[in-house]
Write a protein that holds these residues in place. Structure first.
Motif, PDB file in Angstrom:
ATOM      1  N   LYS A  92       0.819  -1.219   0.000  1.00 24.61           N
ATOM      2  CA  LYS A  92       0.000   0.000   0.000  1.00 24.61           C
ATOM      3  C   LYS A  92       0.850   1.265   0.000  1.00 24.61           C
ATOM      4  CE  LYS A  92      -4.028  -1.974   2.415  1.00 24.61           C
ATOM      5  NZ  LYS A  92      -4.893  -1.843   3.606  1.00 24.61           N
ATOM      6  N   THR A  93       2.155   1.100   0.234  1.00 27.84           N
ATOM      7  CA  THR A  93       3.045   2.263   0.277  1.00 27.84           C
ATOM      8  C   THR A  93       4.129   2.132  -0.784  1.00 27.84           C
ATOM      9  OG1 THR A  93       4.515   1.221   1.898  1.00 27.84           O
ATOM     10  CG2 THR A  93       2.703   2.551   2.766  1.00 27.84           C
ATOM     11  N   GLY A  94       4.541   3.273  -1.315  1.00 28.03           N
ATOM     12  CA  GLY A  94       5.700   3.310  -2.191  1.00 28.03           C
ATOM     13  C   GLY A  94       6.753   4.153  -1.510  1.00 28.03           C
ATOM     14  N   MET A  95       8.002   3.692  -1.531  1.00 24.63           N
ATOM     15  CA  MET A  95       9.046   4.445  -0.830  1.00 24.63           C
ATOM     16  C   MET A  95      10.189   4.782  -1.778  1.00 24.63           C
ATOM     17  SD  MET A  95      10.500   3.912   2.972  1.00 24.63           S
ATOM     18  CE  MET A  95      11.647   5.077   3.735  1.00 24.63           C
ATOM     19  N   VAL A  96      10.619   6.031  -1.708  1.00 29.76           N
ATOM     20  CA  VAL A  96      11.743   6.514  -2.511  1.00 29.76           C
ATOM     21  C   VAL A  96      12.840   6.937  -1.542  1.00 29.76           C
ATOM     22  CG1 VAL A  96      12.518   8.207  -4.207  1.00 29.76           C
ATOM     23  CG2 VAL A  96      10.197   7.260  -4.360  1.00 29.76           C
ATOM     24  N   PHE A  97      14.020   6.351  -1.716  1.00 34.62           N
ATOM     25  CA  PHE A  97      15.116   6.539  -0.773  1.00 34.62           C
ATOM     26  C   PHE A  97      16.094   7.606  -1.259  1.00 34.62           C
ATOM     27  CE2 PHE A  97      13.509   2.246  -0.428  1.00 34.62           C
ATOM     28  CZ  PHE A  97      13.431   2.019   0.939  1.00 34.62           C
ATOM     29  N   GLN A  98      17.069   7.937  -0.407  1.00 34.73           N
ATOM     30  CA  GLN A  98      18.135   8.853  -0.816  1.00 34.73           C
ATOM     31  C   GLN A  98      18.910   8.270  -1.986  1.00 34.73           C
ATOM     32  OE1 GLN A  98      20.677  10.152   2.442  1.00 34.73           O
ATOM     33  NE2 GLN A  98      19.016   9.928   3.910  1.00 34.73           N
ATOM     34  N   ARG A  99      19.242   6.980  -1.868  1.00 37.52           N
ATOM     35  CA  ARG A  99      19.937   6.268  -2.943  1.00 37.52           C
ATOM     36  C   ARG A  99      18.887   5.592  -3.813  1.00 37.52           C
ATOM     37  NH1 ARG A  99      24.910   8.281  -3.582  1.00 37.52           N
ATOM     38  NH2 ARG A  99      25.628   8.977  -1.543  1.00 37.52           N
ATOM     39  N   PHE A 100      19.175   5.477  -5.081  1.00 37.54           N
ATOM     40  CA  PHE A 100      18.124   5.117  -6.033  1.00 37.54           C
ATOM     41  C   PHE A 100      17.765   3.629  -6.001  1.00 37.54           C
ATOM     42  CE2 PHE A 100      21.420   8.028  -7.834  1.00 37.54           C
ATOM     43  CZ  PHE A 100      20.862   9.189  -7.308  1.00 37.54           C
ATOM     44  N   ASN A 101      18.750   2.773  -5.637  1.00 38.66           N
ATOM     45  CA  ASN A 101      18.480   1.336  -5.475  1.00 38.66           C
ATOM     46  C   ASN A 101      17.873   0.699  -6.715  1.00 38.66           C
ATOM     47  OD1 ASN A 101      19.392   1.499  -2.822  1.00 38.66           O
ATOM     48  ND2 ASN A 101      17.355   1.889  -1.997  1.00 38.66           N
ATOM     49  N   LEU A 102      18.273   1.146  -7.895  1.00 35.43           N
ATOM     50  CA  LEU A 102      17.784   0.505  -9.116  1.00 35.43           C
ATOM     51  C   LEU A 102      18.602  -0.751  -9.399  1.00 35.43           C
ATOM     52  CD1 LEU A 102      17.399   3.633 -11.448  1.00 35.43           C
ATOM     53  CD2 LEU A 102      15.616   2.495 -10.114  1.00 35.43           C
ATOM     54  N   PHE A 103      17.987  -1.703 -10.108  1.00 36.61           N
ATOM     55  CA  PHE A 103      18.726  -2.889 -10.543  1.00 36.61           C
ATOM     56  C   PHE A 103      19.667  -2.480 -11.675  1.00 36.61           C
ATOM     57  CE2 PHE A 103      14.716  -4.861  -8.954  1.00 36.61           C
ATOM     58  CZ  PHE A 103      15.285  -5.623  -7.938  1.00 36.61           C
ATOM     59  N   ALA A 104      20.972  -2.627 -11.446  1.00 33.90           N
ATOM     60  CA  ALA A 104      21.960  -2.150 -12.418  1.00 33.90           C
ATOM     61  C   ALA A 104      21.885  -2.901 -13.741  1.00 33.90           C
ATOM     62  CB  ALA A 104      23.367  -2.272 -11.825  1.00 33.90           C
ATOM     63  N   HIS A 105      21.445  -4.176 -13.696  1.00 35.98           N
ATOM     64  CA  HIS A 105      21.429  -5.008 -14.902  1.00 35.98           C
ATOM     65  C   HIS A 105      20.103  -4.935 -15.658  1.00 35.98           C
ATOM     66  CE1 HIS A 105      19.519  -7.394 -11.795  1.00 35.98           C
ATOM     67  NE2 HIS A 105      19.047  -8.211 -12.718  1.00 35.98           N
ATOM     68  N   LYS A 106      19.201  -4.049 -15.208  1.00 42.02           N
ATOM     69  CA  LYS A 106      17.906  -3.907 -15.879  1.00 42.02           C
ATOM     70  C   LYS A 106      17.756  -2.485 -16.416  1.00 42.02           C
ATOM     71  CE  LYS A 106      15.431  -7.422 -13.193  1.00 42.02           C
ATOM     72  NZ  LYS A 106      15.121  -8.301 -14.330  1.00 42.02           N
ATOM     73  N   THR A 107      17.062  -2.371 -17.536  1.00 42.89           N
ATOM     74  CA  THR A 107      16.806  -1.049 -18.111  1.00 42.89           C
ATOM     75  C   THR A 107      15.821  -0.283 -17.237  1.00 42.89           C
ATOM     76  OG1 THR A 107      14.929  -1.815 -19.425  1.00 42.89           O
ATOM     77  CG2 THR A 107      17.121  -1.980 -20.444  1.00 42.89           C
ATOM     78  N   ALA A 108      15.656   1.003 -17.550  1.00 46.94           N
ATOM     79  CA  ALA A 108      14.677   1.811 -16.812  1.00 46.94           C
ATOM     80  C   ALA A 108      13.298   1.169 -16.882  1.00 46.94           C
ATOM     81  CB  ALA A 108      14.639   3.226 -17.401  1.00 46.94           C
ATOM     82  N   LEU A 109      12.908   0.750 -18.080  1.00 49.53           N
ATOM     83  CA  LEU A 109      11.598   0.112 -18.254  1.00 49.53           C
ATOM     84  C   LEU A 109      11.498  -1.166 -17.430  1.00 49.53           C
ATOM     85  CD1 LEU A 109       8.886   0.242 -19.871  1.00 49.53           C
ATOM     86  CD2 LEU A 109       9.964  -1.307 -21.520  1.00 49.53           C
ATOM     87  N   GLY A 145      15.033   2.327 -22.599  1.00 47.55           N
ATOM     88  CA  GLY A 145      15.994   1.255 -22.828  1.00 47.55           C
ATOM     89  C   GLY A 145      17.350   1.485 -22.197  1.00 47.55           C
ATOM     90  N   ASN A 146      17.499   2.582 -21.463  1.00 51.31           N
ATOM     91  CA  ASN A 146      18.793   2.889 -20.832  1.00 51.31           C
ATOM     92  C   ASN A 146      18.955   2.159 -19.504  1.00 51.31           C
ATOM     93  OD1 ASN A 146      18.484   4.944 -22.874  1.00 51.31           O
ATOM     94  ND2 ASN A 146      20.043   6.134 -21.822  1.00 51.31           N
ATOM     95  N   TYR A 147      20.195   1.782 -19.227  1.00 52.75           N
ATOM     96  CA  TYR A 147      20.538   1.180 -17.941  1.00 52.75           C
ATOM     97  C   TYR A 147      20.894   2.292 -16.946  1.00 52.75           C
ATOM     98  CZ  TYR A 147      20.582  -3.315 -20.296  1.00 52.75           C
ATOM     99  OH  TYR A 147      20.199  -4.429 -21.003  1.00 52.75           O
ATOM    100  N   PRO A 148      20.794   2.019 -15.637  1.00 47.56           N
ATOM    101  CA  PRO A 148      21.091   3.052 -14.647  1.00 47.56           C
ATOM    102  C   PRO A 148      22.428   3.751 -14.861  1.00 47.56           C
ATOM    103  CG  PRO A 148      20.038   1.210 -13.570  1.00 47.56           C
ATOM    104  CD  PRO A 148      20.259   0.798 -14.997  1.00 47.56           C
TER     105      PRO A 148
END
Length: 255
Positions: A92-109, A145-148
């Motif tokens: 029920k909650t979405g959280m956005v942190f100081q650090r982006f914590n994106l998966f480096a091996h996955k595209t933005a999409l 299609g860009n990676y982090p």
């Protein structure tokens, strides 16, 4: 007044000898933007993490949409929920942190569709279409299609916001979302957050960006040493604070 979307009641949290939260009570209503301000170590981030159940409270209670978080009552006693049940509540909650914590091996999409596909079991075509719409919303349709590693910090944070929104949360939590960014990139993230606030999303934002709080917040809460010192409309707390501690903090920050 309708029932609050978030009801925090007498919440305390200790880390060994350090008392991070001391009997904190706070309501957040649906559609409200609440900004939490204060010095480092004042309890702002801990409170946010308690709402998202990343930190377990020691006493008190937190209700989201009328549901008690983290525990259930049975036979007059409180029992901790299982990790699976907590994870279900956390949707029920979405959280956005100081650090982006994106998966480096996955595209933005792919970063944005990961949750809807793996956790919510949505149809791939639907998840992709919604992710593209969210990328358009945060101004990054051309970066799908860009990676982090191919994105600036501001762009990564905007992808992180889109990723959180993809789960269709009723509450968005932001923990100093611009503090890790170079100054010239802060504005692009705040612009997305302002648009989100205008759309009616309920938001709790820990921030040092007082200009953002002044412009967007319905209410500002100043915390110090684990307690809420002052709470009220942004214009009052930031422009005409009542408490000496609030005045001292603001004069130090704005000097």
């Amino acid at each position: 007044m309708t029932n609050p979307l978030v009801a925090i009641r007498s919440v305390s949290k200790n880390f060994a000898e350090f008392q991070a939260l001391k009997q904190v009570s706070l309501d957040v209503h649906a559609g409200e933007v609440l900004c939490l301000i204060g010095a480092s170590g004042s309890g702002k981030t801990t409170l946010l993490r308690c709402v998202n159940q990343l930190t377990v409270i020691d006493s008190g209670g937190i209700w989201l949409d009328g549901e008690l978080l983290g525990v259930r009552e049975q036979g007059g006693k409180l029992h901790r929920l299982s990790e699976r049940q907590v994870a279900q509540q956390r949707l029920k909650t979405g959280m956005v942190f100081q650090r982006f914590n994106l998966f480096a091996h996955k595209t933005a999409l792919e970063n944005i569709t990961e949750g809807p596909l793996q956790v919510q079991g949505r149809e791939p075509a639907d998840a992709k279409a919604e992710a593209m719409e969210l990328l358009r919303r945060v101004g990054l349709a051309d970066k799908a299609g860009n990676y982090p590693s191919q994105l600036s910090g501001g762009q990564q944070q905007r992808v992180a916001i889109a990723r959180a929104l993809a789960m269709k949360p009723m509450l968005m939590l932001f923990d100093e979302p611009t503090s890790a960014l170079d100054p010239e990139l802060v504005g692009e993230v705040l612009t997305v957050m302002k648009e989100l606030a205008r759309s009616g999303m309920t938001m709790m934002v820990v921030t040092h960006e007082l200009g953002f709080a002044r412009e967007v917040a319905d209410r500002v809460v100043y915390m110090d040493q684990g307690v809420i010192v002052e709470s009220g409309p942004a214009a009052e707390v930031l422009g005409e604070p009542r408490e000496a501690r609030t005045k001292s903090f603001l004069s130090a920050v704005l000097s």
